[in-house]
Design a protein around this motif. Structure first.
Motif, PDB file in Angstrom:
ATOM      1  N   LEU A 154      28.804  24.304  21.748  1.00 55.72           N
ATOM      2  CA  LEU A 154      29.339  25.105  20.644  1.00 55.72           C
ATOM      3  C   LEU A 154      28.563  24.863  19.348  1.00 55.72           C
ATOM      4  O   LEU A 154      28.395  25.796  18.542  1.00 55.72           O
ATOM      5  CB  LEU A 154      30.821  24.804  20.445  1.00 55.72           C
ATOM      6  N   ASP A 155      28.103  23.647  19.122  1.00 56.70           N
ATOM      7  CA  ASP A 155      27.324  23.370  17.913  1.00 56.70           C
ATOM      8  C   ASP A 155      26.013  24.151  17.936  1.00 56.70           C
ATOM      9  O   ASP A 155      25.594  24.718  16.908  1.00 56.70           O
ATOM     10  CB  ASP A 155      27.037  21.870  17.798  1.00 56.70           C
ATOM     11  N   HIS A 156      25.376  24.188  19.095  1.00 57.43           N
ATOM     12  CA  HIS A 156      24.124  24.941  19.210  1.00 57.43           C
ATOM     13  C   HIS A 156      24.376  26.428  19.026  1.00 57.43           C
ATOM     14  O   HIS A 156      23.601  27.121  18.359  1.00 57.43           O
ATOM     15  CB  HIS A 156      23.485  24.676  20.570  1.00 57.43           C
ATOM     16  N   LEU A 157      25.447  26.920  19.605  1.00 59.96           N
ATOM     17  CA  LEU A 157      25.783  28.341  19.458  1.00 59.96           C
ATOM     18  C   LEU A 157      25.981  28.698  17.987  1.00 59.96           C
ATOM     19  O   LEU A 157      25.416  29.671  17.489  1.00 59.96           O
ATOM     20  CB  LEU A 157      27.037  28.651  20.267  1.00 59.96           C
ATOM     21  N   ARG A 158      26.776  27.895  17.310  1.00 61.50           N
ATOM     22  CA  ARG A 158      27.047  28.169  15.892  1.00 61.50           C
ATOM     23  C   ARG A 158      25.760  28.123  15.063  1.00 61.50           C
ATOM     24  O   ARG A 158      25.550  28.963  14.177  1.00 61.50           O
ATOM     25  CB  ARG A 158      28.062  27.154  15.368  1.00 61.50           C
ATOM     26  N   ALA A 159      24.893  27.162  15.367  1.00 61.03           N
ATOM     27  CA  ALA A 159      23.655  27.020  14.604  1.00 61.03           C
ATOM     28  C   ALA A 159      22.695  28.181  14.834  1.00 61.03           C
ATOM     29  O   ALA A 159      21.773  28.392  14.042  1.00 61.03           O
ATOM     30  CB  ALA A 159      22.975  25.696  14.963  1.00 61.03           C
ATOM     31  N   SER A 160      22.902  28.946  15.906  1.00 60.66           N
ATOM     32  CA  SER A 160      22.019  30.077  16.226  1.00 60.66           C
ATOM     33  C   SER A 160      22.383  31.350  15.473  1.00 60.66           C
ATOM     34  O   SER A 160      21.637  32.331  15.516  1.00 60.66           O
ATOM     35  CB  SER A 160      22.068  30.353  17.739  1.00 60.66           C
ATOM     36  N   ILE A 161      23.507  31.357  14.798  1.00 57.01           N
ATOM     37  CA  ILE A 161      23.999  32.557  14.106  1.00 57.01           C
ATOM     38  C   ILE A 161      23.385  32.650  12.716  1.00 57.01           C
ATOM     39  O   ILE A 161      23.319  31.667  11.979  1.00 57.01           O
ATOM     40  CB  ILE A 161      25.536  32.522  14.009  1.00 57.01           C
ATOM     41  N   ASP A 162      22.919  33.853  12.373  1.00 60.25           N
ATOM     42  CA  ASP A 162      22.473  34.105  11.006  1.00 60.25           C
ATOM     43  C   ASP A 162      23.029  35.444  10.544  1.00 60.25           C
ATOM     44  O   ASP A 162      23.862  36.054  11.214  1.00 60.25           O
ATOM     45  CB  ASP A 162      20.946  34.049  10.893  1.00 60.25           C
ATOM     46  N   GLU A 163      22.568  35.908   9.388  1.00 56.24           N
ATOM     47  CA  GLU A 163      23.143  37.124   8.792  1.00 56.24           C
ATOM     48  C   GLU A 163      22.842  38.371   9.613  1.00 56.24           C
ATOM     49  O   GLU A 163      23.496  39.412   9.420  1.00 56.24           O
ATOM     50  CB  GLU A 163      22.640  37.305   7.356  1.00 56.24           C
ATOM     51  N   ASN A 164      21.882  38.296  10.526  1.00 59.76           N
ATOM     52  CA  ASN A 164      21.540  39.461  11.347  1.00 59.76           C
ATOM     53  C   ASN A 164      22.238  39.466  12.705  1.00 59.76           C
ATOM     54  O   ASN A 164      22.039  40.391  13.489  1.00 59.76           O
ATOM     55  CB  ASN A 164      20.022  39.516  11.574  1.00 59.76           C
ATOM     56  N   THR A 165      23.032  38.434  12.986  1.00 62.48           N
ATOM     57  CA  THR A 165      23.702  38.349  14.287  1.00 62.48           C
ATOM     58  C   THR A 165      24.895  39.288  14.310  1.00 62.48           C
ATOM     59  O   THR A 165      25.739  39.251  13.413  1.00 62.48           O
ATOM     60  CB  THR A 165      24.152  36.907  14.577  1.00 62.48           C
ATOM     61  N   THR A 166      24.978  40.120  15.341  1.00 64.43           N
ATOM     62  CA  THR A 166      26.029  41.140  15.377  1.00 64.43           C
ATOM     63  C   THR A 166      27.006  40.979  16.531  1.00 64.43           C
ATOM     64  O   THR A 166      28.106  41.512  16.479  1.00 64.43           O
ATOM     65  CB  THR A 166      25.398  42.551  15.428  1.00 64.43           C
ATOM     66  N   ALA A 167      26.612  40.242  17.578  1.00 67.16           N
ATOM     67  CA  ALA A 167      27.477  40.198  18.766  1.00 67.16           C
ATOM     68  C   ALA A 167      27.197  38.951  19.589  1.00 67.16           C
ATOM     69  O   ALA A 167      26.169  38.290  19.439  1.00 67.16           O
ATOM     70  CB  ALA A 167      27.250  41.438  19.636  1.00 67.16           C
ATOM     71  N   ILE A 168      28.143  38.662  20.467  1.00 70.49           N
ATOM     72  CA  ILE A 168      27.992  37.591  21.441  1.00 70.49           C
ATOM     73  C   ILE A 168      28.418  38.108  22.811  1.00 70.49           C
ATOM     74  O   ILE A 168      29.419  38.806  22.937  1.00 70.49           O
ATOM     75  CB  ILE A 168      28.812  36.338  21.056  1.00 70.49           C
ATOM     76  N   ILE A 169      27.612  37.797  23.813  1.00 71.70           N
ATOM     77  CA  ILE A 169      27.976  38.075  25.199  1.00 71.70           C
ATOM     78  C   ILE A 169      28.561  36.798  25.774  1.00 71.70           C
ATOM     79  O   ILE A 169      27.934  35.730  25.731  1.00 71.70           O
ATOM     80  CB  ILE A 169      26.764  38.542  26.020  1.00 71.70           C
ATOM     81  N   TYR A 170      29.766  36.912  26.312  1.00 75.70           N
ATOM     82  CA  TYR A 170      30.525  35.755  26.791  1.00 75.70           C
ATOM     83  C   TYR A 170      30.911  36.007  28.238  1.00 75.70           C
ATOM     84  O   TYR A 170      31.596  36.977  28.550  1.00 75.70           O
ATOM     85  CB  TYR A 170      31.763  35.577  25.907  1.00 75.70           C
ATOM     86  N   ASN A 171      30.424  35.140  29.134  1.00 79.02           N
ATOM     87  CA  ASN A 171      30.666  35.311  30.567  1.00 79.02           C
ATOM     88  C   ASN A 171      31.454  34.115  31.075  1.00 79.02           C
ATOM     89  O   ASN A 171      30.902  33.154  31.572  1.00 79.02           O
ATOM     90  CB  ASN A 171      29.328  35.456  31.310  1.00 79.02           C
ATOM     91  N   ASP A 172      32.778  34.168  30.906  1.00 75.42           N
ATOM     92  CA  ASP A 172      33.652  33.160  31.482  1.00 75.42           C
ATOM     93  C   ASP A 172      33.654  33.382  32.998  1.00 75.42           C
ATOM     94  O   ASP A 172      33.571  34.520  33.463  1.00 75.42           O
ATOM     95  CB  ASP A 172      35.059  33.324  30.912  1.00 75.42           C
ATOM     96  N   LEU A 173      33.769  32.291  33.774  1.00 80.88           N
ATOM     97  CA  LEU A 173      33.536  32.344  35.222  1.00 80.88           C
ATOM     98  C   LEU A 173      32.118  32.891  35.438  1.00 80.88           C
ATOM     99  O   LEU A 173      31.904  34.016  35.852  1.00 80.88           O
ATOM    100  CB  LEU A 173      34.565  33.203  35.958  1.00 80.88           C
ATOM    101  N   GLN A 174      31.173  32.047  35.153  1.00 83.52           N
ATOM    102  CA  GLN A 174      29.812  32.456  34.838  1.00 83.52           C
ATOM    103  C   GLN A 174      28.876  32.473  36.049  1.00 83.52           C
ATOM    104  O   GLN A 174      28.941  31.601  36.908  1.00 83.52           O
ATOM    105  CB  GLN A 174      29.266  31.493  33.766  1.00 83.52           C
ATOM    106  N   ASN A 175      28.038  33.478  36.099  1.00 78.36           N
ATOM    107  CA  ASN A 175      26.917  33.558  37.027  1.00 78.36           C
ATOM    108  C   ASN A 175      25.644  33.230  36.230  1.00 78.36           C
ATOM    109  O   ASN A 175      25.385  33.894  35.223  1.00 78.36           O
ATOM    110  CB  ASN A 175      26.813  34.982  37.602  1.00 78.36           C
ATOM    111  N   PRO A 176      24.875  32.213  36.602  1.00 80.14           N
ATOM    112  CA  PRO A 176      24.790  31.569  37.917  1.00 80.14           C
ATOM    113  C   PRO A 176      25.479  30.225  38.042  1.00 80.14           C
ATOM    114  O   PRO A 176      25.506  29.658  39.133  1.00 80.14           O
ATOM    115  CB  PRO A 176      23.287  31.355  38.060  1.00 80.14           C
ATOM    116  N   ILE A 177      26.012  29.658  36.955  1.00 82.28           N
ATOM    117  CA  ILE A 177      26.374  28.239  36.998  1.00 82.28           C
ATOM    118  C   ILE A 177      27.846  28.001  37.328  1.00 82.28           C
ATOM    119  O   ILE A 177      28.269  26.852  37.415  1.00 82.28           O
ATOM    120  CB  ILE A 177      26.003  27.530  35.675  1.00 82.28           C
TER     121      ILE A 177
END
Length: 398
Positions: A154-177
Motif C-alpha cells: 500500500l505504501d508503494h501504491l500511494r507513492a505512485s500517485i500524482d496529479e495526473n493519476t485518474t484511476a486504479i485497476i483492482y483485481n481482488d481474487l487475482q490472476n496470476p497470483i
C-alpha cells in the motif's frame, strides 16, 4: 505502407504463446501436461446449452439492443447485487462480449491520453497493454509475499500517485497470483481511491471461484459505488469461456458511455448467447458447485506436490484456479538464470507447460525472486500428479 504508431504500445496475452510452444512440442510426439492456459476443461452445463439452442431455434439470431437484452440485464442486476449486498438497477448493467472488453471501455471512458492508471503487477497483462495503447501512463503497483500468499504494498501504491493519476485497476481474487484482499486491505484501497478522487475498475472475474468463505466487492463499501465499475464474466463460474459473455456494472454516466461504445464496436453481444446467460444465472447451480469441488481437489494435489519439490514453495490459495510458486532456489539448483529457459527446459525434460512471471506485466526493478504460474483449470488430477511428479524428479536430479 505505414501503420499507426499506437500499435507499438499494444501488448498481448502472452499465455497463448506458451500454448503454441506446448502444442508444437506435443505435435512432435511428446507428452504435455498443460498448466499454461487458464481455460476450463469442463463442459457448459446442459441447461445452458439447451437454452442457447432454443434461442437459436426461436430465431434470436439477429441484432438486439447494444446494452444487452432487458431480460439479461435484469437477471444480472439481481444476481450481482444480491451476492454483493448492493441494489443495482438494470440500467446500470451493460452486457459485453466477455469480461475483457470492460477493461478497454472503462479506460476509454475515464482516461485521457497522458493520464496515469494504477494496475497490479504481476497482473493480467491486458491491463498494461490497454493503458499504454490508449495513450495513458501505466503505473504498476506491487505485491509482497506473506505467509498466506501475497499482499498489496500500500505504501508503494500511494507513492505512485500524482496529479495526473485518474484511476486504479483492482483485481481482488487475482490472476496470476491468487491473492485475495483482507477486509483491511480492501478498505485501504477504497480510502486511497476517495482521497485522490480515483475511478476504480474492480475486476471480479473470479468473485465466485473460491473454495471457502464469501467474496466481497469494493463497490459495496461506503463512498465507492459511484466511482467503481465492476467487471463481471460468465467465463469462469459457468465454464463459458468461448461464449464471450460478460458485463460492466457502473453508474449511469459510465454505463451510458460503455453502451455507446458497444454500438460503435460490436453493435451488440450475440443475441442467443445472452439467453444462455439467463439460464446460467437462473437455472440449477449444482454444476458450479461440482466444478469447484473438482478444482479444489486439483488445487490440493498441485500445492502438495509443489511444496514437496526442493527449491519450490507456494501458499495454498483460497480462490481462483492458479498457483504462483517461488522457484528461485529450484532454478539455482539447475544452474538456470532465465525464467524463459526454465520454462523451456521444464517442457522439454518433463512435459510440464506453464507460464512465468514474465507473462504478467513488465518485470520491475524491485523484484529479486523468480515465480511461475500453474493453472490447474484444464488438467485432471491424475495428470497433475504425474506431470508434477516428473517435474520433481527433474529438479531433484540437480
Amino acid at each position: 505502407m505505414k501503420t499507426a504508431r499506437r500499435l507499438e504500445n499494444l501488448g498481448t496475452e502472452t499465455a497463448f504463446r506458451v500454448a503454441q510452444a506446448a502444442a508444437d512440442w506435443k505435435g512432435a510426439g511428446n507428452r504435455v501436461y498443460p498448466f499454461h492456459l487458464g481455460d476450463l476443461n469442463f463442459p457448459m452445463a446442459g441447461h445452458i446449452v439447451e437454452a442457447m439452442d432454443k434461442a437459436i431455434k426461436d430465431g434470436k439470431t439477429g441484432y438486439c439492443p447494444g446494452p444487452g437484452i432487458p431480460e439479461l440485464r435484469a437477471a444480472l442486476a439481481e444476481d450481482i447485487g444480491t451476492r454483493r449486498g448492493m441494489r443495482i438497477d438494470p440500467s446500470e448493467v451493460i452486457v459485453t462480449t466477455g469480461g475483457k472488453p470492460v477493461i478497454t471501455k472503462f479506460l476509454q471512458a475515464v482516461m485521457d491520453p497522458g493520464e496515469g492508471v494504477l494496475y497490479p503487477n504481476p497482473g493480467f497483462p491486458i491491463y498494461e497493454s490497454q493503458i499504454e495503447y490508449l495513450g495513458g501512463t501505466a503505473l504498476p503497483y506491487r505485491y509482497v509475499p506473506t505467509a498466506d500468499g501475497f499482499a498489496i504494498d500500500l505504501d508503494h501504491l500511494r507513492a505512485s500517485i500524482d496529479e495526473n493519476t485518474t484511476a486504479i485497476i483492482y483485481n481482488d481474487l487475482q490472476n496470476p497470483i491468487s491473492a485475495e484482499s483482507t477486509d483491511a486491505e480492501r478498505e485501504a484501497i477504497a480510502a486511497i481511491a476517495q482521497e485522490f478522487d480515483l475511478w476504480v475498475l474492480s475486476d471480479e472475474a473470479y468473485f465466485e471461484m473460491r473454495y471457502k468463505g464469501r467474496s466481497k466487492s469494493i463497490a459495496a463499501l461506503d463512498g465507492m459505488r459511484e466511482r467503481t465499475v465492476i467487471l463481471y464474466t460468465f467465463s469462469k463460474k459457468f465454464a463459458m469461456t468461448g461464449s464471450r459473455l460478460g458485463c460492466a456494472v457502473a453508474s449511469r454516466q459510465i454505463a451510458e458511455a460503455i453502451s455507446t461504445m458497444n454500438t460503435n464496436d460490436e453493435s451488440c453481444t450475440t443475441h442467443y448467447v445472452q439467453w444462455a446467460g439467463i439460464a446460467a444465472l437462473q437455472g440449477p447451480q449444482a454444476p458450479v458447485g461440482q466444478m469447484l469441488e473438482v478444482l479444489r481437489k486439483r488445487r490440493d494435489a498441485t500445492c502438495s506436490i509443489i511444496n514437496s519439490i526442493p527449491g519450490m514453495s507456494v501458499a495454498v490459495p483460497g480462490s481462483t484456479f492458479y498457483v504462483f510458486p517461488d522457484v528461485t532456489e529450484a532454478m539455482e539448483s539447475k544452474g538456470i538464470t532465465s525464467l524463459a529457459d526454465f520454462s523451456t527446459e521444464a517442457l522439454h525434460n518433463t512435459g510440464v507447460s506453464f507460464c512465468t512471471r514474465e507473462h504478467f506485466g513488465r518485470r520491475q526493478g524491485w523484484e529479486d525472486r523468480q515465480y511461475i504460474r500453474l493453472a490447474y483449470s484444464g488438467i485432471g488430477e491424475a495428470d497433475i500428479t504425474e506431470g508434477l511428479g516428473q517435474l520433481r524428479d527433474w529438479i531433484t536430479q540437480g
